[in-house]
Every structure is written in C-alpha cells, then in structure tokens.
Design a protein around this motif. Structure first.
Motif, PDB file in Angstrom:
ATOM      1  N   GLY A 166       0.793  -1.223   0.000  1.00 59.84           N
ATOM      2  CA  GLY A 166       0.000   0.000   0.000  1.00 59.84           C
ATOM      3  C   GLY A 166       0.829   1.277   0.000  1.00 59.84           C
ATOM      4  O   GLY A 166       0.292   2.365   0.156  1.00 59.84           O
ATOM      5  N   ASP A 167       2.153   1.148  -0.198  1.00 53.09           N
ATOM      6  CA  ASP A 167       2.997   2.339  -0.241  1.00 53.09           C
ATOM      7  C   ASP A 167       2.529   3.264  -1.358  1.00 53.09           C
ATOM      8  O   ASP A 167       2.268   2.827  -2.479  1.00 53.09           O
ATOM      9  CB  ASP A 167       4.451   1.939  -0.473  1.00 53.09           C
ATOM     10  CG  ASP A 167       5.345   3.143  -0.667  1.00 53.09           C
ATOM     11  OD1 ASP A 167       5.599   3.857   0.313  1.00 53.09           O
ATOM     12  OD2 ASP A 167       5.770   3.389  -1.816  1.00 53.09           O
ATOM     13  N   GLY A 168       2.437   4.555  -1.055  1.00 61.78           N
ATOM     14  CA  GLY A 168       1.878   5.495  -2.013  1.00 61.78           C
ATOM     15  C   GLY A 168       2.626   5.575  -3.321  1.00 61.78           C
ATOM     16  O   GLY A 168       2.037   5.563  -4.407  1.00 61.78           O
ATOM     17  N   VAL A 169       3.966   5.655  -3.249  1.00 61.80           N
ATOM     18  CA  VAL A 169       4.771   5.794  -4.451  1.00 61.80           C
ATOM     19  C   VAL A 169       4.701   4.530  -5.299  1.00 61.80           C
ATOM     20  O   VAL A 169       4.445   4.575  -6.511  1.00 61.80           O
ATOM     21  CB  VAL A 169       6.230   6.135  -4.081  1.00 61.80           C
ATOM     22  CG1 VAL A 169       7.114   6.130  -5.321  1.00 61.80           C
ATOM     23  CG2 VAL A 169       6.295   7.499  -3.391  1.00 61.80           C
ATOM     24  N   GLU A 170       4.911   3.376  -4.667  1.00 61.72           N
ATOM     25  CA  GLU A 170       4.880   2.104  -5.398  1.00 61.72           C
ATOM     26  C   GLU A 170       3.487   1.846  -5.980  1.00 61.72           C
ATOM     27  O   GLU A 170       3.340   1.426  -7.134  1.00 61.72           O
ATOM     28  CB  GLU A 170       5.271   0.954  -4.471  1.00 61.72           C
ATOM     29  CG  GLU A 170       6.701   0.999  -3.977  1.00 61.72           C
ATOM     30  CD  GLU A 170       7.708   0.532  -5.018  1.00 61.72           C
ATOM     31  OE1 GLU A 170       7.285   0.001  -6.057  1.00 61.72           O
ATOM     32  OE2 GLU A 170       8.916   0.712  -4.778  1.00 61.72           O
ATOM     33  N   PHE A 178       0.662  -0.731 -14.908  1.00 65.18           N
ATOM     34  CA  PHE A 178      -0.012  -2.018 -15.072  1.00 65.18           C
ATOM     35  C   PHE A 178      -1.535  -1.933 -14.985  1.00 65.18           C
ATOM     36  O   PHE A 178      -2.220  -2.921 -15.242  1.00 65.18           O
ATOM     37  CB  PHE A 178       0.496  -3.014 -14.026  1.00 65.18           C
ATOM     38  CG  PHE A 178       1.969  -3.274 -14.108  1.00 65.18           C
ATOM     39  CD1 PHE A 178       2.483  -4.153 -15.048  1.00 65.18           C
ATOM     40  CD2 PHE A 178       2.850  -2.642 -13.249  1.00 65.18           C
ATOM     41  CE1 PHE A 178       3.845  -4.399 -15.137  1.00 65.18           C
ATOM     42  CE2 PHE A 178       4.222  -2.877 -13.318  1.00 65.18           C
ATOM     43  CZ  PHE A 178       4.722  -3.757 -14.267  1.00 65.18           C
ATOM     44  N   GLY A 179      -2.043  -0.787 -14.584  1.00 61.67           N
ATOM     45  CA  GLY A 179      -3.493  -0.650 -14.466  1.00 61.67           C
ATOM     46  C   GLY A 179      -4.041  -0.986 -13.101  1.00 61.67           C
ATOM     47  O   GLY A 179      -5.216  -0.791 -12.828  1.00 61.67           O
ATOM     48  N   ARG A 180      -3.183  -1.475 -12.196  1.00 64.40           N
ATOM     49  CA  ARG A 180      -3.630  -1.775 -10.830  1.00 64.40           C
ATOM     50  C   ARG A 180      -2.455  -1.594  -9.872  1.00 64.40           C
ATOM     51  O   ARG A 180      -1.317  -1.951 -10.171  1.00 64.40           O
ATOM     52  CB  ARG A 180      -4.176  -3.194 -10.722  1.00 64.40           C
ATOM     53  CG  ARG A 180      -3.213  -4.291 -11.158  1.00 64.40           C
ATOM     54  CD  ARG A 180      -3.816  -5.665 -10.912  1.00 64.40           C
ATOM     55  NE  ARG A 180      -2.915  -6.743 -11.299  1.00 64.40           N
ATOM     56  CZ  ARG A 180      -3.148  -8.019 -11.057  1.00 64.40           C
ATOM     57  NH1 ARG A 180      -4.241  -8.369 -10.398  1.00 64.40           N
ATOM     58  NH2 ARG A 180      -2.289  -8.947 -11.436  1.00 64.40           N
ATOM     59  N   GLY A 181      -2.747  -1.035  -8.720  1.00 58.87           N
ATOM     60  CA  GLY A 181      -1.696  -0.703  -7.774  1.00 58.87           C
ATOM     61  C   GLY A 181      -1.082  -1.886  -7.054  1.00 58.87           C
ATOM     62  O   GLY A 181       0.016  -1.775  -6.504  1.00 58.87           O
ATOM     63  N   ASN A 182      -1.775  -3.019  -7.038  1.00 56.98           N
ATOM     64  CA  ASN A 182      -1.257  -4.189  -6.311  1.00 56.98           C
ATOM     65  C   ASN A 182      -0.573  -5.191  -7.237  1.00 56.98           C
ATOM     66  O   ASN A 182      -0.431  -6.368  -6.886  1.00 56.98           O
ATOM     67  CB  ASN A 182      -2.383  -4.873  -5.533  1.00 56.98           C
ATOM     68  CG  ASN A 182      -3.508  -5.352  -6.440  1.00 56.98           C
ATOM     69  OD1 ASN A 182      -3.529  -5.062  -7.634  1.00 56.98           O
ATOM     70  ND2 ASN A 182      -4.463  -6.068  -5.863  1.00 56.98           N
ATOM     71  N   LEU A 312      -7.420  -2.676 -17.280  1.00 57.77           N
ATOM     72  CA  LEU A 312      -8.220  -3.618 -16.495  1.00 57.77           C
ATOM     73  C   LEU A 312      -9.621  -3.065 -16.303  1.00 57.77           C
ATOM     74  O   LEU A 312      -9.849  -1.859 -16.423  1.00 57.77           O
ATOM     75  CB  LEU A 312      -7.555  -3.841 -15.138  1.00 57.77           C
ATOM     76  CG  LEU A 312      -6.184  -4.521 -15.204  1.00 57.77           C
ATOM     77  CD1 LEU A 312      -5.580  -4.564 -13.814  1.00 57.77           C
ATOM     78  CD2 LEU A 312      -6.304  -5.921 -15.765  1.00 57.77           C
ATOM     79  N   PRO A 313     -10.602  -3.909 -16.007  1.00 59.92           N
ATOM     80  CA  PRO A 313     -11.955  -3.404 -15.763  1.00 59.92           C
ATOM     81  C   PRO A 313     -11.950  -2.361 -14.659  1.00 59.92           C
ATOM     82  O   PRO A 313     -11.192  -2.457 -13.703  1.00 59.92           O
ATOM     83  CB  PRO A 313     -12.730  -4.666 -15.342  1.00 59.92           C
ATOM     84  CG  PRO A 313     -11.947  -5.805 -15.918  1.00 59.92           C
ATOM     85  CD  PRO A 313     -10.515  -5.371 -15.883  1.00 59.92           C
ATOM     86  N   SER A 314     -12.781  -1.350 -14.826  1.00 61.74           N
ATOM     87  CA  SER A 314     -12.859  -0.294 -13.816  1.00 61.74           C
ATOM     88  C   SER A 314     -13.400  -0.854 -12.524  1.00 61.74           C
ATOM     89  O   SER A 314     -14.007  -1.925 -12.489  1.00 61.74           O
ATOM     90  CB  SER A 314     -13.749   0.850 -14.304  1.00 61.74           C
ATOM     91  OG  SER A 314     -15.072   0.399 -14.470  1.00 61.74           O
ATOM     92  N   SER A 315     -13.209  -0.102 -11.433  1.00 60.47           N
ATOM     93  CA  SER A 315     -13.648  -0.568 -10.118  1.00 60.47           C
ATOM     94  C   SER A 315     -15.154  -0.586  -9.994  1.00 60.47           C
ATOM     95  O   SER A 315     -15.695  -1.154  -9.057  1.00 60.47           O
ATOM     96  CB  SER A 315     -13.052   0.333  -9.034  1.00 60.47           C
ATOM     97  OG  SER A 315     -13.443   1.679  -9.232  1.00 60.47           O
ATOM     98  N   GLY A 316     -15.852   0.015 -10.939  1.00 62.32           N
ATOM     99  CA  GLY A 316     -17.303   0.004 -10.867  1.00 62.32           C
ATOM    100  C   GLY A 316     -17.910   0.671 -12.081  1.00 62.32           C
ATOM    101  O   GLY A 316     -17.302   1.526 -12.715  1.00 62.32           O
ATOM    102  N   VAL A 317     -19.109   0.278 -12.464  1.00 61.02           N
ATOM    103  CA  VAL A 317     -19.811   0.908 -13.562  1.00 61.02           C
ATOM    104  C   VAL A 317     -20.234   2.295 -13.110  1.00 61.02           C
ATOM    105  O   VAL A 317     -20.579   2.494 -11.947  1.00 61.02           O
ATOM    106  CB  VAL A 317     -21.050   0.064 -13.939  1.00 61.02           C
ATOM    107  CG1 VAL A 317     -21.833   0.713 -15.065  1.00 61.02           C
ATOM    108  CG2 VAL A 317     -20.616  -1.345 -14.321  1.00 61.02           C
ATOM    109  N   PRO A 318     -20.202   3.300 -13.990  1.00 62.41           N
ATOM    110  CA  PRO A 318     -20.613   4.644 -13.587  1.00 62.41           C
ATOM    111  C   PRO A 318     -21.995   4.647 -12.954  1.00 62.41           C
ATOM    112  O   PRO A 318     -22.873   3.870 -13.334  1.00 62.41           O
ATOM    113  CB  PRO A 318     -20.603   5.423 -14.917  1.00 62.41           C
ATOM    114  CG  PRO A 318     -19.610   4.695 -15.766  1.00 62.41           C
ATOM    115  CD  PRO A 318     -19.740   3.253 -15.382  1.00 62.41           C
ATOM    116  N   LEU A 319     -22.201   5.553 -12.006  1.00 66.59           N
ATOM    117  CA  LEU A 319     -23.458   5.573 -11.273  1.00 66.59           C
ATOM    118  C   LEU A 319     -24.647   5.975 -12.137  1.00 66.59           C
ATOM    119  O   LEU A 319     -25.787   5.926 -11.701  1.00 66.59           O
ATOM    120  CB  LEU A 319     -23.337   6.523 -10.073  1.00 66.59           C
ATOM    121  CG  LEU A 319     -22.476   5.977  -8.938  1.00 66.59           C
ATOM    122  CD1 LEU A 319     -22.337   7.016  -7.844  1.00 66.59           C
ATOM    123  CD2 LEU A 319     -23.070   4.704  -8.366  1.00 66.59           C
ATOM    124  N   ALA A 320     -24.380   6.385 -13.371  1.00 67.44           N
ATOM    125  CA  ALA A 320     -25.483   6.643 -14.285  1.00 67.44           C
ATOM    126  C   ALA A 320     -26.232   5.344 -14.586  1.00 67.44           C
ATOM    127  O   ALA A 320     -27.351   5.355 -15.067  1.00 67.44           O
ATOM    128  CB  ALA A 320     -24.964   7.255 -15.580  1.00 67.44           C
TER     129      ALA A 320
END
Length: 431
Positions: A166-170, A178-182, A312-320
């Motif tokens: 969870g380091d901010g820079v990494e 890569f499209g994802r922080g982990n 990668l797929p987004s974390s969620g579909v837009p709230l629309a």
C-alpha cells in the motif's frame, strides 16, 4: 581570617550572586517562551516519508508560527499513516496515492494538496540517463533484467522497491504502468519506505528504484532518469509532458474528535503560505495545475497503450447505470459492503424514478380532464434525490457516488461539518 581570604570569599559571593541572577534570567526567559507557545491543539500526522519531507515538516513549522497549535510529525510509510488515522491514533496522514477502495480507507477523506512526480532513480555512476515507459514497465515486469538491454553496461538491473503493497509511491507507479496498484513486480530487494530505498540506491551502481521529485531533488547521490526524453521537473509536471505525475494527499477522518482542527491544517496548505512551503520542495501546489486532474483518464490510457498493457476493468460501472453496478457487484460478492451501497443507490434511483412517473401520470390525467393550470411534466420541479447513510460511508464517498461536491451536500443538508450518522437520510441533488 586573613584579609586575602576574606576578599576571596566576598568575590565568590558576588560571582555566585551573578550566576544566580543569570539563571533566574534564563528561567524567566524560558517561562516567557513557554507563555508564547501556540495555544492550539496538538495534532499528530503520520504517513510516508515522501509527504513528510516534501509537505509536512516545514509546513508544521509555518503552521505553529501562525499560532494554530503544534503538529507532531511521525514519518514512516503510507500504510501506517492510513491505519493510524482510521484507528484514531493519528489526526492526519500523508499519501502519494488515493484511496484503495477498501473498507478501512473508504471512511477517510483524501484531499489533494499538491502534484509530485514519480521518479525512476539509479546511481550517479550509471551511464543510462533515459528510459522509455515500455522499458520501465518491462524492467518491473521482469522482461528486462540487464542494463545492456537499455543501452547500459553488461550488469544486472537490481530493482529496489518498498515492501508494503500500500505504499503510495509504489502503488501509484504500478497503477500507471499495469493498471492496478497491487501488481506484483520483479523487485527482490525490499525496504520499509522510500527513504531507506534511496539510501540503498546510493550504494549500488546497478540499482533502479522509484521515489519522488521532492524526495530526490538536490540529492547528488541519486540520478533521476528521463522518460521518453522528458526529465522530471516541476515545469514538466505542470504541463503534463512528464507522464508519471501524481497527486499528494492529506488524509483525515471525519469521525475524529479533532476533525475540524485537522481540516484546518488541510485548508492551511492551500493558502499562499502553505503553497510557498510546497514550492520550496519542488512540489507543485494542486491549484497551480488543476487541469491535470481532467487529463488523468487520457494520461492513464496513453501510458497503458505505450507499455502494451490492457486496461483492467474499472472498479465500478458509472453511477449513471446503478442497476449494472449492483448486478456487477452482487455477482462477485453478494454480501459485501460495496454491494449494499450499490443496492442503496439503485433503490434511491428507482424510488426517484417512480415518484417522477407518478407525478407525470397525474399531470397527464389532469390535462386530459381539462383541469386548468395543469403543469407540463417536463417543466414540473423534480423531488430532490436522497441517500441513506450505511456503514462505512463518509461525506466524501457519498459525494463521489452521486457525482456531486462535498460542499453541495453540506449546503443541501445544512451540515456544519463532515459528521454523518448511520441511517441518516441525505439530500443528494438540488432538485
């Protein structure tokens, strides 16, 4: 007693009296200084070393000079800071990344105060001065392992990284590349924070790691690399030409007893005095390049295209499309908090749509019956949408879900601060 001894005793007495007077003066001066100390509360800030060096340490001094109070700076890493604020052990945290969306962080408020650059660093003796984004991606992915593959000497690339996922820079670097922080990377040499990582790089001619412009600016023992020919500078962050820029956040907990005082420090960082501290450390105040926020999606897509990674797929579909959001989350984890939140949004939207349909039907029947003054449904005011607070909600997360500003939520619901309670019904639209 001889005259000589008598004179010595008198002299000793006079010297003692003088020393006592000096001590008394010092004591009095100490009390005066103590009396002049800031009368405000003591706040505890904890977070990554990058934010501490670039944002908080000097800002704490400036904050105290204004008489607001004392700020205790505890620098370690991003994860420890966010955990401390979430658990009530600190009042503020600093991070070079936004929320990961987890339940612990969803209750926190991430306020961007600056722009910094993610900087790829190596040893000054390394002849390589430039890498492409694709080469950086492939080095961290383990496809490129020798400096001679990027125009350098025949030597292994020793990749250094921070151990905490969870380091901010990494996290920010991996999210961009890569499209994802982990995303796991080929970095066997791990350190507790960026400061320790930088120390290791200064000792290894074959090292490579990531820090920030604020962290490496002026350090001749480290060599920042250009990316696709663009060096990491404040000017190149400001115009978006340097691709790996990132917001720096101050993080607060609206449920904290000192939430108002913590928010005051966040606001202070956006004053001219606070901005001066940022500029001193080669950091761009957030408001000085607010347009970068609007470029974020295009920048991410461009970086991913250049490195050959698929978004990668987004974390969620837009709230629309709340129905799609609920269906997506229910299929993955039907009992999760996010699914509950999506169901709540869907229910609110359905109730709003039903109310509007009933109103339109009644007005249409009135017109058909010839009732004078029946209003046009299109011109009729809609009832404001509402949202019921569920566990883990914050005013910031509710604003984000409903595509509104926190300030609007405060105005519509007559809130003086950010405190909300479980089950509270909030108005989330003007009409």
């Amino acid at each position: 007693m001889s005259v000589r001894i008598t004179r010595l005793l008198v002299l000793a007495a006079l010297v003692g009296a003088g020393l006592g007077a000096t001590a008394a003066a010092k004591t009095t001066h100490h009390h005066k200084k103590a009396a002049a100390a800031p009368k405000g509360p003591t706040l505890v800030w904890r977070g990554d070393v990058t934010s501490a060096r670039g944002v908080v340490t000097d800002a704490a001094t400036a904050w105290e000079k204004t008489g607001h109070g004392h700020l205790e700076v505890q620098s370690f890493n991003t994860a420890s800071g966010l955990d401390a604020v979430s658990g009530g052990l600190a009042d503020l945290a600093g991070a070079a990344r936004d929320s990961d969306g987890g339940p612990a962080e969803s209750q926190l408020v991430f306020t961007p105060v600056a722009w910094d650059a993610l900087v790829i660093i190596t040893h000054p003796d390394n002849p390589v001065g430039n890498l492409s984004l694709k080469q950086v991606h492939d080095i961290y992915y383990g496809k490129i392992t020798n400096w001679n593959q990027v125009g350098g000497p025949d030597a292994p690339i020793n990749v250094y990284a921070v151990a905490s996922p969870g380091d901010g820079v990494e996290y920010s670097l991996r999210k961009l590349l890569f499209g994802r922080g982990n995303q796991p990377v080929a970095a066997p040499r791990l350190y507790v924070n960026t400061a320790k990582l930088e120390e290791a790089v200064t000792l290894d001619p074959h090292a490579l790691g990531v820090s920030t412009l604020a962290g490496v600016s002026g350090n001749r023992k480290l060599k920042p690399l250009s990316l696709d020919g663009v060096p990491p500078t404040v000017a190149n962050i400001a115009d978006g030409s340097y691709p790996l820029y990132t917001p720096v956040y101050l993080v607060t907990n609206p449920s904290s007893p000192k939430a108002a005082d913590a928010r005051a420090f966040v606001d202070f960082m956006q004053t001219e005095e606070g901005k001066a501290v940022l500029r001193k450390h080669a950091i761009l105040p957030y408001a000085d390049a607010a347009a970068l926020a609007g470029m974020s999606d295009a920048r991410r897509a461009k970086v991913l295209a250049e490195v050959g990674a698929r978004p990668l797929p987004s974390s969620g579909v837009p709230l629309a499309a709340p129905g799609a959001t609920y269906a997506e989350r229910a299929a993955v984890s039907p009992g999760s908090q996010r699914t509950v939140e999506a169901r709540q949004v869907l229910g609110d939207r359905q109730a709003d749509s039903k109310a509007q349909a009933v109103l339109a039907d009644a007005q249409q029947k009135a017109r058909a019956a010839g009732v004078q003054g029946a209003a046009d449904p299109a011109a009729a005011p809609h009832a404001p949408r509402t949202y019921t607070v569920v566990k883990g909600d914050t005013l910031g997360s509710i604003a984000k879900k409903n595509s509104v500003e926190v300030a609007q939520l405060r105005e519509w619901n007559h809130l003086k601060g950010d405190t909300i309670r479980l089950g509270q019904v909030l108005q989330v639209s003007a009409n």
